[in-house]
Write a protein that holds these residues in place. Structure first.
Motif, short mmCIF file in Angstrom:
data_model
loop_
_atom_site.label_atom_id
_atom_site.label_comp_id
_atom_site.label_asym_id
_atom_site.label_seq_id
_atom_site.Cartn_x
_atom_site.Cartn_y
_atom_site.Cartn_z
N VAL A 7 0.84 -1.19 0.00
CA VAL A 7 0.00 0.00 0.00
C VAL A 7 0.88 1.25 0.00
O VAL A 7 1.89 1.30 0.71
CB VAL A 7 -0.91 0.00 1.25
N ASP A 8 0.50 2.24 -0.79
CA ASP A 8 1.14 3.55 -0.73
C ASP A 8 0.36 4.41 0.25
O ASP A 8 -0.80 4.77 0.00
CB ASP A 8 1.17 4.21 -2.12
N ALA A 9 0.98 4.73 1.39
CA ALA A 9 0.31 5.42 2.49
C ALA A 9 0.62 6.90 2.48
O ALA A 9 1.70 7.33 2.07
CB ALA A 9 0.74 4.81 3.83
N PHE A 10 -0.33 7.70 2.97
CA PHE A 10 -0.26 9.15 2.99
C PHE A 10 -0.22 9.73 1.58
O PHE A 10 0.46 10.72 1.30
CB PHE A 10 0.91 9.66 3.84
N VAL A 247 1.27 13.74 2.43
CA VAL A 247 0.50 14.74 3.14
C VAL A 247 -0.12 14.12 4.38
O VAL A 247 -0.73 13.03 4.31
CB VAL A 247 -0.60 15.34 2.24
N LEU A 248 0.00 14.81 5.52
CA LEU A 248 -0.53 14.33 6.79
C LEU A 248 -1.40 15.41 7.41
O LEU A 248 -1.00 16.59 7.47
CB LEU A 248 0.60 13.97 7.76
N TYR A 249 -2.58 15.03 7.88
CA TYR A 249 -3.52 15.94 8.51
C TYR A 249 -3.48 15.68 10.02
O TYR A 249 -3.82 14.59 10.48
CB TYR A 249 -4.93 15.71 7.95
N CYS A 250 -3.05 16.68 10.77
CA CYS A 250 -2.77 16.49 12.20
C CYS A 250 -3.71 17.34 13.05
O CYS A 250 -4.01 18.49 12.69
CB CYS A 250 -1.32 16.88 12.50
N LYS A 251 -4.12 16.78 14.17
CA LYS A 251 -5.03 17.51 15.07
C LYS A 251 -4.68 17.19 16.52
O LYS A 251 -4.63 16.02 16.90
CB LYS A 251 -6.48 17.13 14.79
N GLN A 252 -4.45 18.22 17.30
CA GLN A 252 -4.18 18.06 18.73
C GLN A 252 -5.49 17.84 19.47
O GLN A 252 -6.42 18.65 19.37
CB GLN A 252 -3.48 19.32 19.26
N LEU A 253 -5.60 16.74 20.21
CA LEU A 253 -6.80 16.45 20.99
C LEU A 253 -6.65 16.87 22.44
O LEU A 253 -7.60 17.34 23.07
CB LEU A 253 -7.13 14.96 20.91
N SER A 254 -5.45 16.68 22.99
CA SER A 254 -5.14 17.02 24.37
C SER A 254 -3.63 17.06 24.49
O SER A 254 -2.90 16.87 23.51
CB SER A 254 -5.72 15.97 25.33
N ALA A 255 -3.15 17.28 25.70
CA ALA A 255 -1.70 17.26 25.91
C ALA A 255 -1.12 15.87 25.71
O ALA A 255 0.07 15.72 25.45
CB ALA A 255 -1.37 17.76 27.31
N GLN A 256 -1.97 14.84 25.79
CA GLN A 256 -1.49 13.47 25.71
C GLN A 256 -1.84 12.75 24.41
O GLN A 256 -1.18 11.77 24.04
CB GLN A 256 -2.05 12.64 26.88
N ARG A 257 -2.87 13.20 23.71
CA ARG A 257 -3.35 12.46 22.54
C ARG A 257 -3.53 13.39 21.34
O ARG A 257 -3.84 14.57 21.48
CB ARG A 257 -4.69 11.78 22.83
N MET A 258 -3.34 12.81 20.15
CA MET A 258 -3.51 13.59 18.93
C MET A 258 -3.93 12.66 17.79
O MET A 258 -3.87 11.43 17.92
CB MET A 258 -2.21 14.30 18.55
N GLN A 259 -4.35 13.26 16.68
CA GLN A 259 -4.71 12.51 15.50
C GLN A 259 -3.72 12.80 14.37
O GLN A 259 -3.30 13.94 14.19
CB GLN A 259 -6.12 12.87 15.03
#
Length: 274
Positions: A7-10, A247-259
């Protein structure tokens, strides 16, 4: 005989992003056999999965030379295959040996969203001997986390044009093991000079057989929180500026977790005889 996917990822295009092999097992293979399969594949990573339930899998990742603690793009590739093989599946949980559980879902447009622990880098006051020379371009600030030296540059052009001395860089990465028991990779990063992206990076892992990794999801658990603080933005779009690019889409959820989220494209389905 085992079924294997590549698979070609991202990426939403073939021949872009980072290629990963995915093998779904009924029972674990001998570790030496999994390592040999990864060596034969000669991709950045080969992922092996074993089901616990329909929605829960144990996942492990191998480079051509080593089993590693965390791989983002091969996690994305694995989730992509599981979602493709079972269209009714909406959520996944991956259990890892060292990183806890990952939670994954697929949006209606095919975007795969992975929830990871944050691995924030901290400033490293003492620069490893020879690092500037190995990179060939002086940098602004050096940081570190469990995975890599995080090298900050002022300008995107510096990241794009840098040509490391990989032999020298490998010795520095291996020497890190003397200090904290683990080899280190090296990621270089800067604000993007293109409006569609917030920041860019390139990733080097010569100590584990990968001079330049095309796209590295795992290190964005350090890069995205770092740039999120700088830009005061919880959601960022990152571009890894390798030859293939991703390409990566990043999102901070909290100080401990992210997407960390991305797309993927199936390249190959194969049978291997072991």
């Amino acid at each position: 005989m085992l079924k294997m996917y590549q698979v070609d990822a991202f990426s939403q295009e073939l021949f872009k992003g980072n290629s990963a092999a995915v093998i779904i097992l009924n029972e674990w293979l001998d570790e030496s056999l999994m390592q040999n399969i990864a060596l034969e594949n000669n991709l950045s990573e080969t992922a092996f999965l074993k089901a616990s339930t329909d929605e829960s899998y144990h996942i492990r990742w191998f480079t051509p030379t080593d089993e590693i603690a965390f791989c983002g793009h091969a996690t994305l590739a694995s989730a992509f295959i599981l979602f493709e093989n079972n269209p009714a599946l909406k959520n996944l949980r991956f259990t890892t040996n060292e990183m806890g559980d990952f939670y994954i879902q697929q949006d209606t447009d095919g975007l795969i969203v992975m929830e990871f622990p944050v691995r924030q880098p901290t400033v490293l006051e003492e620069i490893p001997q020879g690092l500037v020379e190995a990179l060939g371009t002086p940098f602004k600030t050096l940081y570190v986390n469990d995975q890599a030296y995080v090298v900050e540059y002022e300008h995107a052009e510096q990241v794009l044009e840098l040509q490391p001395d990989f032999l020298h860089l490998k010795s520095i990465c291996l020497n890190a093991k003397v200090n904290d028991g683990k080899t280190k990779d090296v990621v270089i990063t800067a604000p993007s000079d293109q409006a569609e992206y917030d920041f860019i990076s390139r990733y080097f892992a010569p100590a584990i057989g990968v001079n330049e990794d095309p796209v590295t999801g795992s290190i964005h658990t350090a890069l995205a929180p770092f740039w999120s603080q700088r830009f005061n933005k919880p959601e960022l779009i990152a571009y890894q500026a390798s030859t293939r690019g991703g390409v990566l889409y990043c999102k901070q959820l909290s100080a401990q977790r992210m997407q960390v989220a991305g797309y993927a494209k199936l390249y190959m389905v194969a049978e291997i005889f072991v």
